[in-house]
Scaffold this motif. Sequence first.
Motif, PDB file in Angstrom:
ATOM      1  N   VAL A   1      -5.524  -6.274  -3.796  1.00  0.00           N
ATOM      2  CA  VAL A   1      -4.758  -5.398  -4.687  1.00  0.00           C
ATOM      3  C   VAL A   1      -3.824  -4.504  -3.878  1.00  0.00           C
ATOM      4  O   VAL A   1      -2.654  -4.317  -4.238  1.00  0.00           O
ATOM      5  N   LYS A   2      -4.317  -3.977  -2.769  1.00  0.00           N
ATOM      6  CA  LYS A   2      -3.447  -3.187  -1.885  1.00  0.00           C
ATOM      7  C   LYS A   2      -2.266  -4.031  -1.408  1.00  0.00           C
ATOM      8  O   LYS A   2      -1.142  -3.537  -1.282  1.00  0.00           O
ATOM      9  N   GLY A   3      -2.524  -5.303  -1.138  1.00  0.00           N
ATOM     10  CA  GLY A   3      -1.456  -6.199  -0.700  1.00  0.00           C
ATOM     11  C   GLY A   3      -0.392  -6.384  -1.762  1.00  0.00           C
ATOM     12  O   GLY A   3       0.804  -6.463  -1.448  1.00  0.00           O
ATOM     13  N   ILE A   4      -0.807  -6.455  -3.036  1.00  0.00           N
ATOM     14  CA  ILE A   4       0.171  -6.578  -4.124  1.00  0.00           C
ATOM     15  C   ILE A   4       1.038  -5.327  -4.194  1.00  0.00           C
ATOM     16  O   ILE A   4       2.269  -5.398  -4.301  1.00  0.00           O
ATOM     17  N   PHE A   5       0.404  -4.154  -4.127  1.00  0.00           N
ATOM     18  CA  PHE A   5       1.174  -2.912  -4.169  1.00  0.00           C
ATOM     19  C   PHE A   5       2.113  -2.797  -2.973  1.00  0.00           C
ATOM     20  O   PHE A   5       3.273  -2.419  -3.115  1.00  0.00           O
ATOM     21  N   ALA A   6       1.600  -3.122  -1.786  1.00  0.00           N
ATOM     22  CA  ALA A   6       2.430  -3.028  -0.583  1.00  0.00           C
ATOM     23  C   ALA A   6       3.617  -3.985  -0.669  1.00  0.00           C
ATOM     24  O   ALA A   6       4.747  -3.629  -0.321  1.00  0.00           O
ATOM     25  N   GLY A   7       3.368  -5.205  -1.134  1.00  0.00           N
ATOM     26  CA  GLY A   7       4.456  -6.164  -1.286  1.00  0.00           C
ATOM     27  C   GLY A   7       5.468  -5.717  -2.312  1.00  0.00           C
ATOM     28  O   GLY A   7       6.673  -5.952  -2.166  1.00  0.00           O
ATOM     29  N   ASN A   8       5.001  -5.026  -3.360  1.00  0.00           N
ATOM     30  CA  ASN A   8       5.893  -4.610  -4.443  1.00  0.00           C
ATOM     31  C   ASN A   8       6.814  -3.464  -4.037  1.00  0.00           C
ATOM     32  O   ASN A   8       7.774  -3.152  -4.736  1.00  0.00           O
ATOM     33  N   ILE A   9       6.511  -2.810  -2.901  1.00  0.00           N
ATOM     34  CA  ILE A   9       7.410  -1.767  -2.399  1.00  0.00           C
ATOM     35  C   ILE A   9       8.772  -2.358  -2.061  1.00  0.00           C
ATOM     36  O   ILE A   9       9.811  -1.718  -2.237  1.00  0.00           O
ATOM     37  N   PHE A  10       8.787  -3.610  -1.598  1.00  0.00           N
ATOM     38  CA  PHE A  10      10.014  -4.239  -1.098  1.00  0.00           C
ATOM     39  C   PHE A  10      10.887  -4.641  -2.285  1.00  0.00           C
ATOM     40  O   PHE A  10      10.890  -5.781  -2.716  1.00  0.00           O
ATOM     41  N   ASP A  11      11.621  -3.670  -2.826  1.00  0.00           N
ATOM     42  CA  ASP A  11      12.347  -3.865  -4.078  1.00  0.00           C
ATOM     43  C   ASP A  11      13.778  -3.379  -3.921  1.00  0.00           C
ATOM     44  O   ASP A  11      14.020  -2.189  -3.741  1.00  0.00           O
ATOM     45  N   LEU A  12      14.734  -4.289  -4.006  1.00  0.00           N
ATOM     46  CA  LEU A  12      16.140  -3.922  -3.866  1.00  0.00           C
ATOM     47  C   LEU A  12      16.739  -3.438  -5.173  1.00  0.00           C
ATOM     48  O   LEU A  12      17.915  -3.103  -5.237  1.00  0.00           O
ATOM     49  N   GLY A  13      15.925  -3.380  -6.255  1.00  0.00           N
ATOM     50  CA  GLY A  13      16.407  -2.852  -7.528  1.00  0.00           C
ATOM     51  C   GLY A  13      16.396  -1.346  -7.582  1.00  0.00           C
ATOM     52  O   GLY A  13      16.993  -0.737  -8.465  1.00  0.00           O
ATOM     53  N   SER A  14      15.690  -0.712  -6.670  1.00  0.00           N
ATOM     54  CA  SER A  14      15.671   0.742  -6.572  1.00  0.00           C
ATOM     55  C   SER A  14      16.733   1.175  -5.573  1.00  0.00           C
ATOM     56  O   SER A  14      16.723   0.743  -4.423  1.00  0.00           O
ATOM     57  N   ALA A  15      17.653   2.043  -6.012  1.00  0.00           N
ATOM     58  CA  ALA A  15      18.732   2.479  -5.124  1.00  0.00           C
ATOM     59  C   ALA A  15      18.178   3.141  -3.875  1.00  0.00           C
ATOM     60  O   ALA A  15      18.676   2.928  -2.763  1.00  0.00           O
ATOM     61  N   GLN A  16      17.106   3.951  -4.029  1.00  0.00           N
ATOM     62  CA  GLN A  16      16.507   4.635  -2.887  1.00  0.00           C
ATOM     63  C   GLN A  16      15.920   3.633  -1.898  1.00  0.00           C
ATOM     64  O   GLN A  16      16.106   3.733  -0.685  1.00  0.00           O
ATOM     65  N   LEU A  17      15.187   2.645  -2.413  1.00  0.00           N
ATOM     66  CA  LEU A  17      14.546   1.670  -1.534  1.00  0.00           C
ATOM     67  C   LEU A  17      15.567   0.729  -0.906  1.00  0.00           C
ATOM     68  O   LEU A  17      15.392   0.277   0.227  1.00  0.00           O
ATOM     69  N   ALA A  18      16.627   0.416  -1.639  1.00  0.00           N
ATOM     70  CA  ALA A  18      17.684  -0.419  -1.063  1.00  0.00           C
ATOM     71  C   ALA A  18      18.292   0.261   0.154  1.00  0.00           C
ATOM     72  O   ALA A  18      18.612  -0.375   1.156  1.00  0.00           O
ATOM     73  N   GLU A  19      18.441   1.584   0.079  1.00  0.00           N
ATOM     74  CA  GLU A  19      18.965   2.339   1.208  1.00  0.00           C
ATOM     75  C   GLU A  19      17.984   2.323   2.377  1.00  0.00           C
ATOM     76  O   GLU A  19      18.373   2.188   3.540  1.00  0.00           O
TER      77      GLU A  19
END
Length: 367
Positions: free
Chosen positions: A156-174
């Motif tokens: 479950v931690k792996g799913i959450f950690a993988g889900n961080i990698f999201d280019l749909g969030s302007a902050q995370l894309a930066e």
Amino acid sequence: MESSSELVPFPLLMTPITSNYRACTIPYRFPSDNPRKPTTTELQWIDLFYSSIPSFKKRAESDTTVADAPAKAQKFAQWYSEILEDLKKDPENHGGPSDCILLCRLREQVLRELGFRDIQKSQEDEENAKAISIFEDVVRLNDAIEDGTRRLENLVKGIFAGNIFDLGSAQLAEVFSRDRMSFLASCQNLVSRPWVFDDLDTFKVKWSKKSWKKAVIFVDNSGADIILGILPFARELLRPGTQVVLAANSLPSINDVTYPELIEFISKWKDGSGKPVAVDTSNLLIANSGNDLPVIDLASVSQELAYLSSDADLIILEGMGCGIETNLYAQFKCDSLKIGMVKHPEVAQFLGGRLYDCVFKYNEVLS
């Protein structure tokens, strides 16, 4: 299985499509609101999508598959900005009123009209290659955990950690443009429990019984999300004999994994040299969801997915778009799990949680 053009309602929704089902989680407006004036929530979300335009424009400019990409990227930014301004003036413009589904659809329509099909492709390829390179290490670490409950927690931690990698969030894309985030470090640095929705302990009890015969997982992003998060989790479901259906988008949208990409991943995963899979993949099926957005309206899915899902006893909606911004409160005729990370402040505020909080919402249907 290939998707046909005609879309149908998802068969395991509890409520009839014509009555209570609403895809969007956040109520953007109420019947008493002035139909000619945008609500505060609509304006907030229009501004959120407006803030993402620079990152989309930057990706589009570097798309080598499109002639005159920089000029067309500028045109995208201009057209989409104008559409958002129109919605601020009159909510019923462009098929409104606004919600996350409409705002996503309009953005994709502008990109595709200008010839952009997958502006995140180069980033996705890079992230996929990195994720594949450490897949075996992630699997070994999971397999080394003998206790089934602790192994589930790690998955479950792996799913959450993988889900961080999201280019749909302007902050995370930066963040991605500046730095490459470590998957294993992300697993250790999740926000502390209890999460904004935290049914993990209840899920553990059902998980230990290994009673699900068929699970349908609506997958989210390419890269670490699908390869290091979902595939190890699906692998664990396959072990006791559960049939698993992975449902992916028909067309690219942001960095969501598509049906053709997922077929390619699984073909490599099944390869005889692809150890340490060490699990029978004959019960693993791949379906085209019929969706082409980072959010999903379950009133319209492919006929093939509907057919494959009709006898499922576990539905998993993974990712912020699919399982939080849409369908968080959707009810099903079978057990369901909504799992993902909150990556927009507006969503965190609505849910009463924290930015980068985790959602693990499990509903068990008692027979």
